[in-house]
Write a protein that holds these residues in place. Structure first.
Motif, PDB file in Angstrom:
ATOM      1  N   SER A 161     -62.424  44.999 -14.927  1.00 39.78           N
ATOM      2  CA  SER A 161     -62.556  44.773 -14.488  1.00 39.78           C
ATOM      3  C   SER A 161     -62.127  45.758 -12.678  1.00 39.78           C
ATOM      4  O   SER A 161     -63.075  46.736 -12.265  1.00 39.78           O
ATOM      5  N   LEU A 168     -69.774  41.554 -21.742  1.00 43.24           N
ATOM      6  CA  LEU A 168     -69.467  42.313 -20.818  1.00 43.24           C
ATOM      7  C   LEU A 168     -70.946  43.612 -20.813  1.00 43.24           C
ATOM      8  O   LEU A 168     -70.484  44.341 -22.102  1.00 43.24           O
ATOM      9  N   ILE A 176     -71.880  46.624 -19.188  1.00 49.51           N
ATOM     10  CA  ILE A 176     -72.109  48.174 -17.907  1.00 49.51           C
ATOM     11  C   ILE A 176     -72.475  49.261 -18.402  1.00 49.51           C
ATOM     12  O   ILE A 176     -72.794  50.147 -19.229  1.00 49.51           O
ATOM     13  N   ILE A 236     -71.121  46.833 -13.132  1.00 53.22           N
ATOM     14  CA  ILE A 236     -70.650  46.028 -14.329  1.00 53.22           C
ATOM     15  C   ILE A 236     -70.573  44.941 -14.034  1.00 53.22           C
ATOM     16  O   ILE A 236     -70.784  43.733 -12.865  1.00 53.22           O
TER      17      ILE A 236
END
Length: 121
Positions: A50, A101, A103, A114
């Motif tokens: 990230s 995760l 996005i 994100i």
């Protein structure tokens, strides 16, 4: 003598409670590799990924080239990619904890946000 014992116990307690897994550098091949049922190394790469790789303004195609294609892309107001980080099934077939995760991209496929989604039962 008693103070030394308290200091020793306190030091041991601090050493156990302050331990957290050490973050590692993002590695594209490891990211894409599934070990048996999970991606047990992804969580340790999130920080580097990230900070140093996923940048606002990246295009969807660039992110897919970096992290791999994914079946969870959805089209609503925005595009969204979801990458499994961690799933714990406990002793059942239903998960008791997940980390994903997420996005987000705007309508022209440009990365906007994100985040790490953590769910526990």
């Amino acid at each position: 003598m008693r103070n030394i014992l308290y200091i020793l116990i306190y030091t041991i307690f601090l050493s156990f409670t302050s331990c957290k897994p050490e973050q590692t550098k993002f590695n594209q091949n490891q990211w894409k590799t599934r070990n048996d049922l999970d991606y047990n190394h992804r969580e340790l790469m999130i920080e580097d990924l990230s900070k140093n790789y996923l940048k606002p303004g990246m295009k969807l195609r660039e992110v897919e080239n970096l992290l791999g294609k994914n079946d969870f892309a959805s089209e609503q107001d925005t595009l969204q990619l979801q990458y499994e980080i961690y799933v714990d099934y406990g002793i059942d077939i239903d998960p008791v904890e997940t980390k994903t995760l997420i996005i987000n991209f705007d309508s022209d496929s440009t990365l906007t946000k994100i985040r790490l989604d953590h769910w526990e039962r």
